[in-house]
Write a protein that holds these residues in place. Sequence first.
Motif, PDB file in Angstrom:
ATOM      1  N   PRO A  79       0.799  -1.236   0.000  1.00  0.00           N
ATOM      2  CA  PRO A  79       0.000   0.000   0.000  1.00  0.00           C
ATOM      3  C   PRO A  79       0.823   1.274   0.000  1.00  0.00           C
ATOM      4  N   TRP A  80       2.081   1.196   0.456  1.00  0.00           N
ATOM      5  CA  TRP A  80       2.893   2.413   0.502  1.00  0.00           C
ATOM      6  C   TRP A  80       3.516   2.768  -0.860  1.00  0.00           C
ATOM      7  N   MET A  81       3.282   1.961  -1.877  1.00  0.00           N
ATOM      8  CA  MET A  81       3.937   2.162  -3.166  1.00  0.00           C
ATOM      9  C   MET A  81       3.199   3.149  -4.077  1.00  0.00           C
ATOM     10  N   ALA A  82       2.000   3.560  -3.722  1.00  0.00           N
ATOM     11  CA  ALA A  82       1.244   4.502  -4.553  1.00  0.00           C
ATOM     12  C   ALA A  82       0.523   5.506  -3.664  1.00  0.00           C
ATOM     13  N   GLN A  94      -5.679  -1.851   1.051  1.00  0.00           N
ATOM     14  CA  GLN A  94      -4.683  -2.749   1.638  1.00  0.00           C
ATOM     15  C   GLN A  94      -3.987  -2.032   2.785  1.00  0.00           C
ATOM     16  N   ASN A  95      -3.719  -2.762   3.861  1.00  0.00           N
ATOM     17  CA  ASN A  95      -3.008  -2.176   4.982  1.00  0.00           C
ATOM     18  C   ASN A  95      -1.636  -2.825   5.144  1.00  0.00           C
ATOM     19  N   ALA A  96      -0.867  -2.285   6.057  1.00  0.00           N
ATOM     20  CA  ALA A  96       0.447  -2.842   6.400  1.00  0.00           C
ATOM     21  C   ALA A  96       0.550  -2.817   7.919  1.00  0.00           C
ATOM     22  N   LEU A  97       0.669  -3.985   8.518  1.00  0.00           N
ATOM     23  CA  LEU A  97       0.692  -4.132   9.968  1.00  0.00           C
ATOM     24  C   LEU A  97       2.014  -4.763  10.395  1.00  0.00           C
ATOM     25  N   PHE A  98       2.464  -4.408  11.582  1.00  0.00           N
ATOM     26  CA  PHE A  98       3.778  -4.840  12.050  1.00  0.00           C
ATOM     27  C   PHE A  98       3.624  -5.782  13.237  1.00  0.00           C
ATOM     28  N   LEU A 150      10.425  -8.686   1.123  1.00  0.00           N
ATOM     29  CA  LEU A 150       9.957  -7.603   0.261  1.00  0.00           C
ATOM     30  C   LEU A 150      10.891  -7.443  -0.923  1.00  0.00           C
ATOM     31  N   SER A 151      10.347  -6.971  -2.028  1.00  0.00           N
ATOM     32  CA  SER A 151      11.169  -6.733  -3.209  1.00  0.00           C
ATOM     33  C   SER A 151      12.055  -5.508  -2.977  1.00  0.00           C
ATOM     34  N   PRO A 152      13.155  -5.378  -3.719  1.00  0.00           N
ATOM     35  CA  PRO A 152      13.993  -4.185  -3.581  1.00  0.00           C
ATOM     36  C   PRO A 152      13.203  -2.894  -3.782  1.00  0.00           C
ATOM     37  N   GLU A 153      12.257  -2.908  -4.718  1.00  0.00           N
ATOM     38  CA  GLU A 153      11.447  -1.716  -4.966  1.00  0.00           C
ATOM     39  C   GLU A 153      10.550  -1.402  -3.768  1.00  0.00           C
ATOM     40  N   GLN A 154      10.003  -2.447  -3.147  1.00  0.00           N
ATOM     41  CA  GLN A 154       9.159  -2.238  -1.974  1.00  0.00           C
ATOM     42  C   GLN A 154       9.968  -1.731  -0.784  1.00  0.00           C
ATOM     43  N   VAL A 155      11.178  -2.226  -0.634  1.00  0.00           N
ATOM     44  CA  VAL A 155      12.059  -1.757   0.434  1.00  0.00           C
ATOM     45  C   VAL A 155      12.393  -0.284   0.218  1.00  0.00           C
ATOM     46  N   GLU A 156      12.709   0.066  -1.016  1.00  0.00           N
ATOM     47  CA  GLU A 156      13.024   1.457  -1.344  1.00  0.00           C
ATOM     48  C   GLU A 156      11.808   2.353  -1.124  1.00  0.00           C
TER      49      GLU A 156
END
Length: 274
Positions: A20-23, A194-198, A254-260
């Motif tokens: 979700p943080w990619m857009a 979509q969410n992202a939970l830790f 996570l993919s390199p793009e997602q990490v970035e």
Amino acid sequence: MISDRILSDPILHDHLPSAPWMAEATRRLPGVQPVPMSDWLIRDERYAEQMALRDHLLASHRARVFECQTGAEAACAELRDLVVAHLPDGFLRQGRVITRPDGVAIDLDADHPLIAAARLVQEDLCILTHDAPQGEHLLSAAVLCFPASWTLAEKIGRPLSAIHIPVEKYDDVMAKRVQRLFDMVRVDHPLWRQNALFYQNPALFQPASEAQPRKTPERRPEFLRSERQVILRLPLTGTMVFSIHTWVLPFGQLSPEQVEGLAAHPVHYAGRSV
């Protein structure tokens, strides 16, 4: 016989298909976007493992993961039929029996229709009916096998605003925005977010009460838990459905793009960001 150890054994994904943080559109709350009905249900690489856990929970802990209030039966049956009509590839149907990709046969009429639907797909399935006096949708039925720190027993029969207690940032303004979204959803035009939970604990089955909520880690934990949530309206009853597909994976997957992207747009939680 499967031991209850299955409840704590991790089921980890190889990758996160979307983040979700990619857009910008999915970063901001509530971050909903349209999705075609053909993409409503997803079968991923952990289908067999998640379904085995779901079957175990429904067989051994039915009262903890399934509820249906009086008056929701017709919507449950309609949802079962809609799930069958939109199953991803890999299922075999013979009359009223459907064989899943993992080889398990599900008789559509052998149990409650909502349980039959939930035993076919990885998504948790929630049914919400509109209550005119309250002006909100109420949780009237659900199969919730993979709760992210909430319990079905506490939330059943309650409106959206109460369901989200004690979620941070879900204030009166957000509650009204979400209710408007539910009111505006049209048949065959679902919405997704979509969410992202830790989480430090990667287990899928993680109920938590409002009185004893999950403690947020002070530092970024080892695992990312992400839910793809879809809101749709049933065409016959007009009842709302909220489905939840869950991924759990180590941050290292996570993919390199997602990490970035995560470094550029930190995900905020409990007043902190990572």
